[in-house]
Design a protein around this motif. Structure first.
Motif, mmCIF file in Angstrom:
data_model
loop_
_atom_site.group_PDB
_atom_site.id
_atom_site.type_symbol
_atom_site.label_atom_id
_atom_site.label_comp_id
_atom_site.label_asym_id
_atom_site.label_seq_id
_atom_site.Cartn_x
_atom_site.Cartn_y
_atom_site.Cartn_z
ATOM 1 N N ALA A 1 45.050 55.129 43.157
ATOM 2 C CA ALA A 1 43.811 55.658 42.566
ATOM 3 C C ALA A 1 43.096 54.605 41.722
ATOM 4 O O ALA A 1 41.867 54.471 41.784
ATOM 5 N N VAL A 2 43.871 53.846 40.929
ATOM 6 C CA VAL A 2 43.270 52.816 40.067
ATOM 7 C C VAL A 2 42.615 51.721 40.898
ATOM 8 O O VAL A 2 41.462 51.339 40.657
ATOM 9 N N ILE A 3 43.340 51.211 41.890
ATOM 10 C CA ILE A 3 42.801 50.133 42.724
ATOM 11 C C ILE A 3 41.612 50.627 43.544
ATOM 12 O O ILE A 3 40.626 49.907 43.721
ATOM 13 N N HIS A 4 41.678 51.859 44.035
ATOM 14 C CA HIS A 4 40.547 52.425 44.775
ATOM 15 C C HIS A 4 39.316 52.505 43.878
ATOM 16 O O HIS A 4 38.197 52.190 44.301
ATOM 17 N N GLY A 5 39.527 52.902 42.618
ATOM 18 C CA GLY A 5 38.417 52.974 41.669
ATOM 19 C C GLY A 5 37.838 51.614 41.361
ATOM 20 O O GLY A 5 36.613 51.439 41.269
ATOM 21 N N VAL A 6 38.714 50.618 41.215
ATOM 22 C CA VAL A 6 38.263 49.246 40.938
ATOM 23 C C VAL A 6 37.468 48.700 42.121
ATOM 24 O O VAL A 6 36.400 48.105 41.955
ATOM 25 N N TYR A 7 37.998 48.908 43.332
ATOM 26 C CA TYR A 7 37.301 48.436 44.529
ATOM 27 C C TYR A 7 35.956 49.135 44.706
ATOM 28 O O TYR A 7 34.991 48.532 45.186
ATOM 29 N N HIS A 8 35.909 50.426 44.331
ATOM 30 C CA HIS A 8 34.676 51.199 44.520
ATOM 31 C C HIS A 8 33.522 50.611 43.703
ATOM 32 O O HIS A 8 32.360 50.691 44.136
ATOM 33 N N GLN A 9 33.829 50.025 42.560
ATOM 34 C CA GLN A 9 32.786 49.418 41.731
ATOM 35 C C GLN A 9 32.082 48.274 42.464
ATOM 36 O O GLN A 9 30.908 48.019 42.231
ATOM 37 N N TYR A 10 32.828 47.605 43.340
ATOM 38 C CA TYR A 10 32.281 46.445 44.058
ATOM 39 C C TYR A 10 32.346 46.659 45.568
ATOM 40 O O TYR A 10 32.622 45.736 46.333
ATOM 41 N N GLN A 11 32.098 47.912 45.994
ATOM 42 C CA GLN A 11 32.200 48.249 47.414
ATOM 43 C C GLN A 11 31.227 47.461 48.286
ATOM 44 O O GLN A 11 31.478 47.264 49.482
ATOM 45 N N HIS A 12 30.114 47.001 47.694
ATOM 46 C CA HIS A 12 29.130 46.250 48.474
ATOM 47 C C HIS A 12 29.653 44.879 48.894
ATOM 48 O O HIS A 12 29.110 44.250 49.807
ATOM 49 N N PHE A 13 30.686 44.391 48.217
ATOM 50 C CA PHE A 13 31.216 43.065 48.506
ATOM 51 C C PHE A 13 32.515 43.108 49.305
ATOM 52 O O PHE A 13 33.094 42.065 49.593
ATOM 53 N N ALA B 1 40.190 40.154 43.498
ATOM 54 C CA ALA B 1 40.560 41.028 44.615
ATOM 55 C C ALA B 1 41.925 40.646 45.192
ATOM 56 O O ALA B 1 42.705 41.521 45.589
ATOM 57 N N GLU B 2 42.227 39.342 45.229
ATOM 58 C CA GLU B 2 43.517 38.880 45.736
ATOM 59 C C GLU B 2 44.654 39.392 44.863
ATOM 60 O O GLU B 2 45.725 39.740 45.359
ATOM 61 N N THR B 3 44.410 39.424 43.557
ATOM 62 C CA THR B 3 45.435 39.917 42.631
ATOM 63 C C THR B 3 45.762 41.372 42.915
ATOM 64 O O THR B 3 46.937 41.775 42.939
ATOM 65 N N HIS B 4 44.734 42.187 43.154
ATOM 66 C CA HIS B 4 44.968 43.600 43.445
ATOM 67 C C HIS B 4 45.601 43.788 44.827
ATOM 68 O O HIS B 4 46.428 44.688 45.011
ATOM 69 N N ALA B 5 45.229 42.938 45.783
ATOM 70 C CA ALA B 5 45.856 43.003 47.107
ATOM 71 C C ALA B 5 47.333 42.647 47.003
ATOM 72 O O ALA B 5 48.178 43.242 47.681
ATOM 73 N N VAL C 1 39.921 37.916 51.712
ATOM 74 C CA VAL C 1 39.034 38.314 50.615
ATOM 75 C C VAL C 1 37.850 37.383 50.473
ATOM 76 O O VAL C 1 36.687 37.810 50.455
ATOM 77 N N ALA C 2 38.110 36.088 50.358
ATOM 78 C CA ALA C 2 37.057 35.107 50.076
ATOM 79 C C ALA C 2 35.966 35.108 51.143
ATOM 80 O O ALA C 2 34.768 35.157 50.826
ATOM 81 N N SER C 3 36.367 35.039 52.420
ATOM 82 C CA SER C 3 35.382 34.946 53.505
ATOM 83 C C SER C 3 34.540 36.217 53.619
ATOM 84 O O SER C 3 33.323 36.148 53.803
ATOM 85 N N ILE C 4 35.189 37.389 53.503
ATOM 86 C CA ILE C 4 34.465 38.654 53.613
ATOM 87 C C ILE C 4 33.525 38.847 52.431
ATOM 88 O O ILE C 4 32.348 39.175 52.587
ATOM 89 N N ALA C 5 34.049 38.624 51.214
ATOM 90 C CA ALA C 5 33.247 38.829 50.009
ATOM 91 C C ALA C 5 32.066 37.862 49.955
ATOM 92 O O ALA C 5 30.956 38.239 49.556
ATOM 93 N N GLN C 6 32.286 36.621 50.362
ATOM 94 C CA GLN C 6 31.208 35.632 50.304
ATOM 95 C C GLN C 6 30.038 36.032 51.200
ATOM 96 O O GLN C 6 28.872 35.962 50.782
#
Length: 240
Positions: A34-46, A201-205, A112-117
């Protein structure tokens, strides 16, 4: 009903203790997912949708664990071969799901890096046209003290904007009236957001990978205990 001998009885009580830890692992999975899903949701566009599937899997597995623990406790109390086998089978399925979740979390670290960039570069031109994009970028640049994808010049070169967002600069204490954020501002965030966000993002992964594999090992012990108990119960019935 045939009674278990001393050694299987020990396994029976160990299963009670294990089920307690098993329920705790369910709570841990639910919380982390739940925590990680919430954190990711803040930056879902990336992020890609794949990044949301793993924490969602952890939440689902955590919820199912409570049902599985019921079969384990009842099966041990009643010395029911069928319930113990059901518990063992479901636990094995959960074990595989957690290992898969752990592997997916590990694999995502490299992506993470390639997708987010690419996502960042795609959303930058929409900064002035979308309040949602503007909100996400401003939060990102303030939270991570960064500017642009690679650096601050991305806002003028890539996004084709006339200037750079105010969130690229630290707030000036004591400033009165309007203030501007430019490439020459002393309080400009010089670091690009891709490096800071990718590390985040890598840390959470990595947490997902560690939790999935770590709890999977704990549940492997439960599979061995329940298998031994089921075998002992079956042998007791056969010797009657």
């Amino acid at each position: 009903m045939a009674k278990l001998s001393l050694a299987p009885k020990t396994i029976k009580y160990l299963m009670f203790i294990f089920n307690l830890f098993f329920v705790i692992t369910g709570i841990v999975l639910l919380s982390i997912g739940a925590v990680i899903h919430g954190v990711y949701h803040q930056y879902q566009h990336f992020l890609d949708n794949r990044f949301f599937s793993v924490p969602s899997l952890l939440v689902a597995v955590g919820s199912i664990i409570f049902i599985i623990a019921f079969f384990g406790c009842c099966g041990a109390v009643r010395e029911s071969y069928c319930m113990i086998i059901t518990f063992c089978t479901l636990l094995a399925a959960i074990f595989l799901l957690e290992i898969i979740g752990g592997i997916m979390g590990y694999v995502m670290r490299a992506q993470v890096a390639s997708i987010a960039q690419q996502k960042m570069l795609d959303t930058m031109p929409r900064y002035n046209n979308s309040y949602e994009i503007q909100f996400v970028w401003d939060n990102l640049q303030r939270d991570f003290h960064c500017c642009g994808t690679i650096n601050a010049t991305d806002w003028t070169n890539t996004a084709k904007l006339s200037g750079i967002p105010m969130s690229c600069c630290d707030d000036t204490i004591g400033a009165i009236g309007m203030s501007n954020c430019t490439l020459s501002s002393e309080n400009l965030h010089e670091v690009g957001c891709i490096d800071a966000f990718a590390k985040f993002a890598e840390t959470h992964a990595a947490k997902i990978a560690g939790v999935g594999i770590g709890l999977g090992i704990i549940q492997l012990i439960g599979i061995l205990l329940s298998s031994y108990l089921a075998k002992s119960i079956k042998n007791c019935y056969q010797t009657m």
